[in-house]
Design an enzyme around this catalytic site. Structure first.
Site, PDB file in Angstrom:
ATOM      1  CD  GLU A 112      -2.899  -1.231   2.274  1.00 33.67           C
ATOM      2  OE1 GLU A 112      -4.033  -1.672   2.040  1.00 33.67           O
ATOM      3  OE2 GLU A 112      -2.549  -0.868   3.405  1.00 33.67           O
ATOM      4  CB  CYS A 125       2.985   7.247   3.578  1.00 34.47           C
ATOM      5  SG  CYS A 125       3.452   5.921   4.684  1.00 34.47           S
ATOM      6  CB  CYS A 139       3.098  -2.556  13.538  1.00 32.42           C
ATOM      7  SG  CYS A 139       3.172  -2.238  11.774  1.00 32.42           S
TER       8      CYS A 139
HETATM    9  N1  SAH Z   1       9.658  -0.109   9.781  1.00 37.30           N
HETATM   10  C1  SAH Z   1       9.713   1.320   9.852  1.00 37.30           C
HETATM   11  C2  SAH Z   1       8.677   2.048   9.024  1.00 37.30           C
HETATM   12  C3  SAH Z   1       7.237   1.563   9.054  1.00 37.30           C
HETATM   13  S1  SAH Z   1       6.116   2.007  10.305  1.00 37.30           S
HETATM   14  C4  SAH Z   1       9.636   1.770  11.288  1.00 37.30           C
HETATM   15  O1  SAH Z   1       9.422   0.936  12.149  1.00 37.30           O
HETATM   16  O2  SAH Z   1       9.853   2.937  11.547  1.00 37.30           O
HETATM   17  C5  SAH Z   1       5.854   3.715  10.372  1.00 37.30           C
HETATM   18  C6  SAH Z   1       5.464   4.178  11.791  1.00 37.30           C
HETATM   19  O3  SAH Z   1       4.139   3.770  12.179  1.00 37.30           O
HETATM   20  C7  SAH Z   1       6.376   3.585  12.838  1.00 37.30           C
HETATM   21  O4  SAH Z   1       6.746   4.553  13.769  1.00 37.30           O
HETATM   22  C8  SAH Z   1       5.492   2.549  13.474  1.00 37.30           C
HETATM   23  O5  SAH Z   1       5.970   2.176  14.725  1.00 37.30           O
HETATM   24  C9  SAH Z   1       4.164   3.260  13.500  1.00 37.30           C
HETATM   25  N2  SAH Z   1       3.017   2.391  13.734  1.00 37.30           N
HETATM   26  C10 SAH Z   1       2.894   1.090  13.397  1.00 37.30           C
HETATM   27  N3  SAH Z   1       1.691   0.615  13.785  1.00 37.30           N
HETATM   28  C11 SAH Z   1       1.027   1.618  14.353  1.00 37.30           C
HETATM   29  C12 SAH Z   1      -0.285   1.749  14.922  1.00 37.30           C
HETATM   30  N4  SAH Z   1      -1.127   0.728  14.932  1.00 37.30           N
HETATM   31  N5  SAH Z   1      -0.635   2.935  15.418  1.00 37.30           N
HETATM   32  C13 SAH Z   1       0.216   3.993  15.362  1.00 37.30           C
HETATM   33  N6  SAH Z   1       1.450   3.933  14.828  1.00 37.30           N
HETATM   34  C14 SAH Z   1       1.865   2.764  14.337  1.00 37.30           C
END
Ligand code: SAH
Length: 387
Positions: A112, A125, A139
């Site tokens: 996505e 993004c 996540c």
């Molecule tokens: N792997 C990378 C990039 C992907 S996630 C990383 O970990 O940074 C992008 C952001 O979204 C990260 O900060 C992640 O921790 C956050 N994130 C993931 N799931 C989430 C959720 N359910 N609610 C809020 N933020 C979330």
């Protein structure tokens, strides 16, 4: 920014995937690789520069229309190559203007990409992997196994497809719907460094997609050994998914912490090339009720960041079906932010966007399947047509 489509409260569209031609895709090739491809056709190097500009600045996909190239060369190009975008399985528009594309590649794997319009900017993004290996507990992508890395064509392709949507060509035009690019979609970009790096070089090239490295942010869960290289070679902004200030908690919610604990991560942040007060590292902190949201956690965060040019980004947890956490209450988030602010730390609370279309942070998850080994090898083979 120009509104390119009527805003509907909720809108979903289905598209047919493109027809696979079996020809090699030129999208994703760097200047050097294009030069080699052009040389194979017996053409001089300056043709590669023209081609680079047709593909990445003008966004042209039809060789016939690349008018500065000779007819014979155009015909030769069309015989062996294509300039292709990822297929779009679905596109959705949220009531708040956020758009989400579910993209599909030749091997039918899906990722996505999300566009988030704001007053003065528009942020795209993008994803870097199909699935993810990190298994961060909060996540949604983390519940999906890693299927494979995305290739440069598939990463650059996400940006080009979004630019097609907004009619944002040539890439160098001043008015843009996509001003900023974040690697915050599915996957861990620093676990797919080579492909992400290649894509970023094309994206930030002034004669390419022309999004400056200052407008590009790479978000990592903390792959410490790759951080230095990323800063030195790419010079992009860094965001670090911190989410907890003590190892016992971070070990659980971001399991990568067991490999690279907080102290090591902080040392790598302090050493991140180009970091200074005007160019801070963003620390992402997801607010999980009763897990990491106490006053003591806020004070711990201040301690951790005290000698790092930092800003924090408090992300209200975005729930997904079956998630084992709840979002902190608004009063709690407010108080947490105030403690940080009082210590002089910028701590904006990120407004969840595109919630009605499951486009908010951490909600991206496609119905991808793990490939059989033979399929994976075929998809990764350099000679196979890249999407
Ligand atoms: N792997 C990378 C990039 C992907 S996630 C990383 O970990 O940074 C992008 C952001 O979204 C990260 O900060 C992640 O921790 C956050 N994130 C993931 N799931 C989430 C959720 N359910 N609610 C809020 N933020 C979330």
């Amino acid at each position: 920014m120009s509104a390119s489509a009527p805003v509907a409260s909720l809108h979903a569209q289905a598209f047919a995937p493109p027809v696979a031609t079996g020809k090699r895709n030129l999208v994703g090739l760097t200047r050097e690789e294009l030069t080699a491809a052009v040389a194979e056709l017996g053409e001089p190097a300056f043709r590669a520069r023209q081609l680079f500009s047709w593909i990445y600045d003008k966004g042209e996909t039809d060789f016939e229309k690349m008018s500065s190239l000779s007819k014979a060369f155009r015909a030769k190009l069309a015989e062996s190559f294509q300039v292709a975008r990822p297929g779009v399985a679905t596109a959705q528009l949220s009531f708040d203007g956020t758009r989400k594309w579910l993209l599909q590649f030749d091997d039918r794997q899906q990722v996505e990409a999300v566009h988030i319009p704001d007053d003065e900017r528009g942020t795209l993004c993008v994803s870097s992997q199909v699935g993810c290996t990190l298994t961060c507990r909060f996540c949604h992508t983390g519940t999906q196994r890693l299927v494979r890395n995305l290739g440069p064509a598939e990463i650059v392709g996400q940006v080009m497809l979004a630019k097609d949507h907004f009619g944002e060509w040539p890439a160098s035009r001043p008015e843009r719907d996509i001003t900023n690019l974040v690697f915050m979609g599915m996957g861990e970009p620093l676990y797919n460094y080579e492909n992400v790096a290649k894509a970023i070089r094309i994206i930030k090239d002034g004669e390419g997609l022309g999004i400056s490295k200052r407008k590009i942010t790479l978000s990592t869960a903390g792959v410490v050994p790759m951080m230095q290289r990323c800063g030195e070679e790419l010079g992009v902004n860094l965001a670090v998914s911190l989410h907890a200030v003590i190892d016992e908690i971070r070990d659980v919610i971001v399991p990568l912490n067991r490999k690279y604990p907080i102290a090591e991560l902080m040392a790598a942040c302090r050493a991140y090339p180009g970091v200074h007060n005007a160019r801070r590292i963003t620390f992402e902190y997801v607010m999980l009720k009763g897990v990491n949201d106490s006053d003591a956690d806020a004070r711990g965060l201040i301690q951790l960041l005290k000698d790092i040019p930092a800003k924090t980004n408090l992300i209200p947890f975005n729930p997904w079906p079956g998630a084992p956490f709840e979002c902190s209450l608004p009063e709690r988030i407010e108080r947490f932010a105030r403690i940080l602010n009082d210590a002089g730390l910028a701590a904006p609370v990120r407004t969840p966007r595109g919630q009605d279309i499951y486009a908010a942070c951490g909600q991206l998850k496609s119905a991808s399947q793990r490939l059989k080994k033979s399929e994976r090898e075929a998809a990764e083979a350099p000679t196979s047509p890249s999407p």
